[in-house]
Scaffold this motif. Sequence first.
Motif, PDB file in Angstrom:
ATOM      1  N   GLY A  82     -10.994 -17.159 -20.489  1.00  0.00           N
ATOM      2  CA  GLY A  82     -10.371 -16.786 -21.750  1.00  0.00           C
ATOM      3  C   GLY A  82      -8.911 -17.194 -21.855  1.00  0.00           C
ATOM      4  O   GLY A  82      -8.366 -17.254 -22.948  1.00  0.00           O
ATOM      5  N   TYR A  83      -8.260 -17.468 -20.746  1.00  0.00           N
ATOM      6  CA  TYR A  83      -6.876 -17.933 -20.736  1.00  0.00           C
ATOM      7  C   TYR A  83      -6.853 -19.438 -20.497  1.00  0.00           C
ATOM      8  O   TYR A  83      -7.693 -19.963 -19.771  1.00  0.00           O
ATOM      9  CB  TYR A  83      -6.074 -17.258 -19.621  1.00  0.00           C
ATOM     10  N   TYR A  84      -5.914 -20.115 -21.122  1.00  0.00           N
ATOM     11  CA  TYR A  84      -5.728 -21.543 -20.857  1.00  0.00           C
ATOM     12  C   TYR A  84      -4.301 -21.930 -21.211  1.00  0.00           C
ATOM     13  O   TYR A  84      -3.608 -21.214 -21.924  1.00  0.00           O
ATOM     14  CB  TYR A  84      -6.736 -22.395 -21.626  1.00  0.00           C
ATOM     15  N   ILE A  85      -3.880 -23.053 -20.686  1.00  0.00           N
ATOM     16  CA  ILE A  85      -2.559 -23.589 -20.979  1.00  0.00           C
ATOM     17  C   ILE A  85      -2.748 -24.653 -22.060  1.00  0.00           C
ATOM     18  O   ILE A  85      -3.373 -25.686 -21.813  1.00  0.00           O
ATOM     19  CB  ILE A  85      -1.900 -24.164 -19.706  1.00  0.00           C
ATOM     20  N   PRO A  86      -2.261 -24.415 -23.295  1.00  0.00           N
ATOM     21  CA  PRO A  86      -2.598 -25.258 -24.448  1.00  0.00           C
ATOM     22  C   PRO A  86      -2.334 -26.752 -24.302  1.00  0.00           C
ATOM     23  O   PRO A  86      -3.205 -27.537 -24.635  1.00  0.00           O
ATOM     24  CB  PRO A  86      -1.760 -24.668 -25.584  1.00  0.00           C
ATOM     25  N   PRO A  87      -1.173 -27.222 -23.815  1.00  0.00           N
ATOM     26  CA  PRO A  87      -0.979 -28.674 -23.794  1.00  0.00           C
ATOM     27  C   PRO A  87      -1.875 -29.401 -22.798  1.00  0.00           C
ATOM     28  O   PRO A  87      -2.033 -30.602 -22.883  1.00  0.00           O
ATOM     29  CB  PRO A  87       0.488 -28.859 -23.407  1.00  0.00           C
ATOM     30  N   LEU A  88      -2.487 -28.677 -21.869  1.00  0.00           N
ATOM     31  CA  LEU A  88      -3.274 -29.320 -20.829  1.00  0.00           C
ATOM     32  C   LEU A  88      -4.775 -29.192 -21.053  1.00  0.00           C
ATOM     33  O   LEU A  88      -5.558 -29.827 -20.377  1.00  0.00           O
ATOM     34  CB  LEU A  88      -2.924 -28.712 -19.468  1.00  0.00           C
ATOM     35  N   ARG A  89      -5.213 -28.378 -21.987  1.00  0.00           N
ATOM     36  CA  ARG A  89      -6.640 -28.134 -22.190  1.00  0.00           C
ATOM     37  C   ARG A  89      -7.052 -28.671 -23.556  1.00  0.00           C
ATOM     38  O   ARG A  89      -6.426 -28.396 -24.558  1.00  0.00           O
ATOM     39  CB  ARG A  89      -6.901 -26.631 -22.119  1.00  0.00           C
ATOM     40  N   ARG A  90      -8.147 -29.462 -23.589  1.00  0.00           N
ATOM     41  CA  ARG A  90      -8.650 -29.975 -24.848  1.00  0.00           C
ATOM     42  C   ARG A  90     -10.064 -29.480 -25.054  1.00  0.00           C
ATOM     43  O   ARG A  90     -10.811 -29.282 -24.102  1.00  0.00           O
ATOM     44  CB  ARG A  90      -8.634 -31.498 -24.852  1.00  0.00           C
ATOM     45  N   LYS A  91     -10.489 -29.299 -26.316  1.00  0.00           N
ATOM     46  CA  LYS A  91     -11.827 -28.795 -26.607  1.00  0.00           C
ATOM     47  C   LYS A  91     -12.905 -29.781 -26.176  1.00  0.00           C
ATOM     48  O   LYS A  91     -13.969 -29.397 -25.746  1.00  0.00           O
ATOM     49  CB  LYS A  91     -11.973 -28.521 -28.092  1.00  0.00           C
TER      50      LYS A  91
END
Length: 97
Positions: A82-91
Amino acid sequence: MDGIKYSVVTDKGIRLLLKNQYTFNVESGSTRTEIKHWVELFFGVKVIAVNSHRLPGKSRRMGPIMGHTMHYKRMIVTLPPGYYIPPLRRKELKSKY
């Protein structure tokens, strides 16, 4: 963010993203608790675990003189589901393994 230099994008680093683990190169004097604190503070996420290892420097030659670069430290930060680091994770990131 004094201790974190940059995120690492390698084959292993991309595979770890699927397990919600992020890889960073950090200052060689940084501790696990410092990195955990910086990641939680800067990205606003909860950190489950921080694993670290020291990578050796590479050999370099300048004419007849043989030298080497400084060693550096790499940290693998594990986040809960449920947690992620936005600039490093893509859908669109999908496993092909």
